[in-house]
Design a protein around this motif. Structure first.
Motif, PDB file in Angstrom:
ATOM      1  N   GLY A 120    -114.797 -23.680  26.877  1.00 55.60           N
ATOM      2  CA  GLY A 120    -114.941 -24.415  28.135  1.00 55.60           C
ATOM      3  C   GLY A 120    -113.972 -25.569  28.265  1.00 55.60           C
ATOM      4  N   ARG A 121    -112.955 -25.593  27.417  1.00 57.59           N
ATOM      5  CA  ARG A 121    -111.947 -26.653  27.474  1.00 57.59           C
ATOM      6  C   ARG A 121    -110.723 -26.177  28.253  1.00 57.59           C
ATOM      7  N   VAL A 122    -109.989 -27.126  28.805  1.00 57.61           N
ATOM      8  CA  VAL A 122    -108.763 -26.804  29.540  1.00 57.61           C
ATOM      9  C   VAL A 122    -107.651 -26.526  28.538  1.00 57.61           C
ATOM     10  N   VAL A 123    -106.960 -25.395  28.743  1.00 56.32           N
ATOM     11  CA  VAL A 123    -105.810 -25.039  27.908  1.00 56.32           C
ATOM     12  C   VAL A 123    -104.615 -24.791  28.815  1.00 56.32           C
ATOM     13  N   ALA A 124    -103.452 -24.682  28.217  1.00 55.83           N
ATOM     14  CA  ALA A 124    -102.228 -24.447  28.993  1.00 55.83           C
ATOM     15  C   ALA A 124    -102.303 -23.092  29.694  1.00 55.83           C
ATOM     16  N   GLY A 128     -97.118 -20.858  32.024  1.00 57.86           N
ATOM     17  CA  GLY A 128     -96.380 -22.103  31.794  1.00 57.86           C
ATOM     18  C   GLY A 128     -96.440 -23.087  32.948  1.00 57.86           C
ATOM     19  N   SER A 129     -97.147 -22.773  34.006  1.00 60.91           N
ATOM     20  CA  SER A 129     -97.248 -23.691  35.149  1.00 60.91           C
ATOM     21  C   SER A 129     -98.130 -24.878  34.796  1.00 60.91           C
ATOM     22  N   GLY A 130     -97.980 -25.956  35.541  1.00 59.33           N
ATOM     23  CA  GLY A 130     -98.785 -27.145  35.320  1.00 59.33           C
ATOM     24  C   GLY A 130    -100.249 -26.886  35.619  1.00 59.33           C
ATOM     25  N   SER A 131    -101.129 -27.543  34.885  1.00 57.59           N
ATOM     26  CA  SER A 131    -102.563 -27.348  35.066  1.00 57.59           C
ATOM     27  C   SER A 131    -103.107 -28.238  36.172  1.00 57.59           C
ATOM     28  N   ILE A 154    -110.674 -32.936  36.984  1.00 51.30           N
ATOM     29  CA  ILE A 154    -110.915 -32.066  35.841  1.00 51.30           C
ATOM     30  C   ILE A 154    -110.273 -32.724  34.628  1.00 51.30           C
ATOM     31  N   GLU A 155    -111.076 -33.028  33.631  1.00 52.14           N
ATOM     32  CA  GLU A 155    -110.564 -33.650  32.412  1.00 52.14           C
ATOM     33  C   GLU A 155    -110.194 -32.574  31.400  1.00 52.14           C
ATOM     34  N   THR A 156    -109.384 -32.932  30.420  1.00 53.61           N
ATOM     35  CA  THR A 156    -108.927 -31.994  29.407  1.00 53.61           C
ATOM     36  C   THR A 156    -110.095 -31.352  28.662  1.00 53.61           C
TER      37      THR A 156
END
Length: 176
Positions: A120-124, A128-131, A154-156
């Protein structure tokens, strides 16, 4: 002596035409004053609905990533449209098209795509586009003073939060 009947006066229990016209005039004035505020309220409700839809899509993407233990992408489209897909296969989980009657517009910061991993965490993003890290929702019709802009951050760590950028009071939970 003759018997005479007493004269009776009947009291009317209805309203007169003048009283009715005064009532209609007062009602017309009140409606004329209330209608502009009603229009603003409707537009701000559409902003809130669009923000809740984007928030719901982001939360679904995060939950689906954890449920499937796979990377899941949330992509913000034109207007307030979005879709949630499995990153590896491109399988569509859910999508929402932008409602033509909705006057809310979403402006993304950082990018238009966001990927959650199985935790459930934000990954790249795989491409390769920006999150995506922030979505601002506002009305394209209302003036800035009448519009109630909403922001989704949205936090990392995967925490998703909706807030009001116009709230400045310290300690207010709506503050961004």
């Amino acid at each position: 002596m003759g018997h005479t009947a007493p004269i009776r006066k009947f009291k009317s229990s209805g309203v007169t035409l003048i009283e009715l016209m005064i009532g209609i005039a007062i009602l017309s004035i009140l409606l004329a004053l209330a209608l502009p505020n009603y229009g603003i309220w409707i537009q701000n409700t559409q902003i809130r609905t669009a923000a809740e839809s984007v928030l719901s899509g982001l939360q679904m993407a995060r939950v689906e990533a954890a449920r499937r233990n796979a990377n899941v992408e949330f992509t913000l489209g034109a207007g307030t449209a979005w879709n949630v897909t499995v990153a590896a296969t491109g399988d569509m989980i859910q999508q929402r098209t932008s409602d033509g009657s909705t006057t809310a517009t979403a402006v993304a910061a950082g990018g238009t795509k966001l990927t959650f991993n199985g935790l459930g965490r934000v990954v790249a993003n795989a491409d390769g586009s920006g999150s995506l890290n922030q979505v601002d929702l506002d009305s394209s019709i209302l003036s800035p003073s009448d519009s109630r802009e909403l922001r989704i951050t949205i936090e990392t760590g995967g925490i998703i939060r909706m807030c009001d950028p116009q709230v400045v009071a310290a300690g207010d939970p709506r503050k961004c």
